[in-house]
Design a protein around this motif. Structure first.
Motif, PDB file in Angstrom:
ATOM      1  N   GLU A  49      11.103  -7.215 132.348  1.00 20.82           N
ATOM      2  CA  GLU A  49      11.439  -5.825 131.970  1.00 20.82           C
ATOM      3  C   GLU A  49      11.164  -5.681 130.722  1.00 20.82           C
ATOM      4  N   GLU A  50      11.226  -6.673 129.844  1.00 20.33           N
ATOM      5  CA  GLU A  50      10.447  -6.524 128.383  1.00 20.33           C
ATOM      6  C   GLU A  50       9.053  -6.172 128.601  1.00 20.33           C
ATOM      7  N   PHE A  51       8.362  -6.863 129.573  1.00 28.28           N
ATOM      8  CA  PHE A  51       6.842  -6.543 129.524  1.00 28.28           C
ATOM      9  C   PHE A  51       6.516  -5.000 129.970  1.00 28.28           C
ATOM     10  N   ASP A  52       7.431  -4.625 131.115  1.00 30.75           N
ATOM     11  CA  ASP A  52       7.162  -3.209 131.305  1.00 30.75           C
ATOM     12  C   ASP A  52       7.523  -2.070 130.379  1.00 30.75           C
ATOM     13  N   ARG A  53       8.484  -2.464 129.665  1.00 31.64           N
ATOM     14  CA  ARG A  53       9.073  -1.703 128.571  1.00 31.64           C
ATOM     15  C   ARG A  53       7.899  -1.466 127.507  1.00 31.64           C
ATOM     16  N   GLN A  54       7.498  -2.643 127.168  1.00 32.36           N
ATOM     17  CA  GLN A  54       6.419  -2.474 126.041  1.00 32.36           C
ATOM     18  C   GLN A  54       5.162  -1.604 126.423  1.00 32.36           C
ATOM     19  N   LEU A  55       4.780  -2.036 127.924  1.00 36.13           N
ATOM     20  CA  LEU A  55       3.677  -1.230 128.315  1.00 36.13           C
ATOM     21  C   LEU A  55       3.857   0.211 128.165  1.00 36.13           C
ATOM     22  N   GLU A  56       4.872   0.812 128.733  1.00 38.59           N
ATOM     23  CA  GLU A  56       5.458   1.926 128.740  1.00 38.59           C
ATOM     24  C   GLU A  56       5.411   2.685 127.006  1.00 38.59           C
ATOM     25  N   GLU A  57       5.608   1.730 126.441  1.00 35.22           N
ATOM     26  CA  GLU A  57       5.779   2.393 124.928  1.00 35.22           C
ATOM     27  C   GLU A  57       4.244   2.583 124.416  1.00 35.22           C
ATOM     28  N   LEU A  58       3.292   2.138 124.895  1.00 33.14           N
ATOM     29  CA  LEU A  58       1.882   1.926 124.482  1.00 33.14           C
ATOM     30  C   LEU A  58       1.272   3.454 125.103  1.00 33.14           C
ATOM     31  N   GLY A  59       0.290   3.961 123.903  1.00 35.45           N
ATOM     32  CA  GLY A  59      -0.496   5.217 124.487  1.00 35.45           C
ATOM     33  C   GLY A  59      -1.652   4.967 125.179  1.00 35.45           C
ATOM     34  N   TRP A  60      -2.682   5.800 124.836  1.00 38.91           N
ATOM     35  CA  TRP A  60      -3.887   5.887 125.731  1.00 38.91           C
ATOM     36  C   TRP A  60      -5.261   5.656 124.343  1.00 38.91           C
ATOM     37  N   SER A  61      -4.691   5.259 123.284  1.00 40.14           N
ATOM     38  CA  SER A  61      -5.833   5.162 122.277  1.00 40.14           C
ATOM     39  C   SER A  61      -6.584   3.761 122.546  1.00 40.14           C
ATOM     40  N   PRO A  62      -7.933   3.601 122.087  1.00 39.65           N
ATOM     41  CA  PRO A  62      -8.659   2.510 122.260  1.00 39.65           C
ATOM     42  C   PRO A  62      -7.808   1.325 121.836  1.00 39.65           C
ATOM     43  N   GLY A  63      -6.992   1.407 120.589  1.00 32.82           N
ATOM     44  CA  GLY A  63      -6.341   0.204 120.240  1.00 32.82           C
ATOM     45  C   GLY A  63      -5.158  -0.081 121.047  1.00 32.82           C
ATOM     46  N   ASP A  64      -4.476   0.856 121.558  1.00 32.56           N
ATOM     47  CA  ASP A  64      -3.306   0.576 122.662  1.00 32.56           C
ATOM     48  C   ASP A  64      -4.031  -0.044 123.886  1.00 32.56           C
ATOM     49  N   MET A  65      -4.940   0.530 124.321  1.00 37.13           N
ATOM     50  CA  MET A  65      -5.762  -0.089 125.521  1.00 37.13           C
ATOM     51  C   MET A  65      -6.048  -1.475 125.340  1.00 37.13           C
ATOM     52  N   ILE A  66      -6.617  -2.065 124.042  1.00 40.45           N
ATOM     53  CA  ILE A  66      -7.019  -3.306 123.948  1.00 40.45           C
ATOM     54  C   ILE A  66      -5.837  -4.282 123.622  1.00 40.45           C
ATOM     55  N   THR A  67      -4.598  -3.715 123.090  1.00 41.44           N
ATOM     56  CA  THR A  67      -3.326  -4.117 123.025  1.00 41.44           C
ATOM     57  C   THR A  67      -2.888  -4.622 124.386  1.00 41.44           C
ATOM     58  N   MET A  68      -3.002  -3.487 125.341  1.00 41.35           N
ATOM     59  CA  MET A  68      -2.457  -3.849 126.796  1.00 41.35           C
ATOM     60  C   MET A  68      -3.115  -4.850 127.526  1.00 41.35           C
ATOM     61  N   ALA A  69      -4.652  -4.861 127.333  1.00 36.56           N
ATOM     62  CA  ALA A  69      -5.427  -5.783 127.943  1.00 36.56           C
ATOM     63  C   ALA A  69      -4.905  -7.261 127.564  1.00 36.56           C
TER      64      ALA A  69
END
Length: 357
Positions: A135-155
């Motif tokens: 649940e916490e993993f999905d919540r943090q993914l939803e809070e991320l945007g689509w900037s290059p930095g957020d995409m790197i964080t998501m990966a």
């Protein structure tokens, strides 16, 4: 681990029932033993009577009663001999077993408390909460945007979560393998003990009968010494397991105290020490015959002690080889898992971008 412990406990119970089921076979040897003892008693008494007559001495009756006492033991061997020895030694077995059960119950209680505190400690830290909670993993993914930095964080989150799960799987695999070997070592000792006790019990009347003959009097004392020594394998094993369980309880108490008072405490070292103690336990189980020999000495068992020691060394080598091979295998899988996690993270972010467009 609890399920495996229950299964091995059932096997130990089967071995104890096997010993009880085989005891009636002692009566089958009583007839043969009576014949051997009777013939030996005839020669035993005749030789001493003739010696006294030849020397014109009074016949000493007391030494002549020995064959009859041994014959009485043979006639009532299961109840008089085995029943007496087992009745004297069974309180020792029961006492050590109660000690082991009390320490095992404490260990299971503290282990559950430690696992709960470890989960809560990781959930309190936002940087590690997503590793143990979907649940916490999905919540943090939803809070991320689509900037290059957020995409790197998501990966990076995908890769870290995959590596954490792989690392946890490797640790659990090592622990399960060593716990299986630990339980197998205890079962091996118990199986050998049961086999030796059954052989000694069934052929005990024959040993008593042979001891009537001149030149074989020590057979009786040697049989009693060996039976008592092998019988003590079980209480010695329970004491050894109790010591290991107590050490684990102290380790768990220390980990619980650190988790409650030290927010920077790492459990990696504690898990490694637990695995080391499992290896020590596996090797230590094969020293039980030697320790039992310190309590009561039985001649002729030295070669067996050396064989068991060599077996312990081979077992430790096998355990180390299995652990090393598994480590290499798991390390390779961990590397591939990291690559796959990176690819999955990239595909996931690309898929979300395509859906958004």
């Amino acid at each position: 681990m609890m399920l495996m412990t229950i299964e091995f406990d059932n096997l130990h119970t089967i071995l104890r029932s096997l010993y009880s089921e085989m005891m009636p076979l002692c009566s089958n040897m009583a007839g043969v033993a009576k014949g051997i003892a009777g013939l030996g008693a005839l020669f035993y008494v005749a030789v001493r009577v003739w010696q006294s007559l030849a020397r014109a001495e009074a016949i000493d009756v007391y030494p002549l009663l020995r064959p009859f006492a041994v014959g009485f033991c043979i006639m009532f061997f299961p109840t008089f001999v085995l029943g007496t020895i087992n009745g004297v030694l069974s309180p020792v077995v029961q006492g050590t077993n109660r000690m082991l059960e009390s320490q095992t119950m404490d260990m299971n209680k503290y282990r559950e408390q430690k696992d709960k505190l470890e989960y809560e400690a990781m959930m309190r830290n936002p940087e590690t909460a997503y590793l143990v909670s979907n649940e916490e993993f999905d919540r943090q993914l939803e809070e991320l945007g689509w900037s290059p930095g957020d995409m790197i964080t998501m990966a990076g989150m995908y890769i870290e979560r995959g590596m954490y799960n792989m690392k946890k799987a490797i640790r659990d695999f090592f622990r399960e393998v060593l716990e299986l070997l630990f339980a197998a070592a205890a079962l091996l000792i118990d199986t050998l003990r049961t086999f030796f006790l059954i052989v000694l019990s069934i052929l005990g009347p024959i040993a008593f009968a042979i001891s009537v003959w001149d030149g074989f009097h020590s057979t009786l004392t040697q049989w009693v010494c060996r039976y008592v020594q092998i019988y003590l394998w079980l209480p010695v094993a329970d004491l050894f397991s109790t010591i290991l369980a107590k050490i684990q309880v102290l380790m768990l108490q220390n980990d619980i105290s650190e988790l409650q008072n030290n927010p920077n405490f790492s459990l990696e070292a504690s898990n490694g020490v637990y695995i080391v103690f499992l290896i020590i336990g596996i090797i230590g189980y094969f020293t039980i015959p030697t320790v039992a020999g310190w309590i009561i000495q039985a001649g002729g068992s030295g070669s067996y002690g050396r064989a068991v020691t060599q077996l312990a060394g081979r077992g430790a080598g096998i355990a180390g080889g299995v652990a090393g091979a598994a480590a290499g295998n798991m390390a390779g899988r961990a590397g591939r898992a990291g690559v796959n996690a990176g690819k999955a993270a990239w595909n996931h972010t690309v898929g979300r971008l395509i859906k958004r467009k």
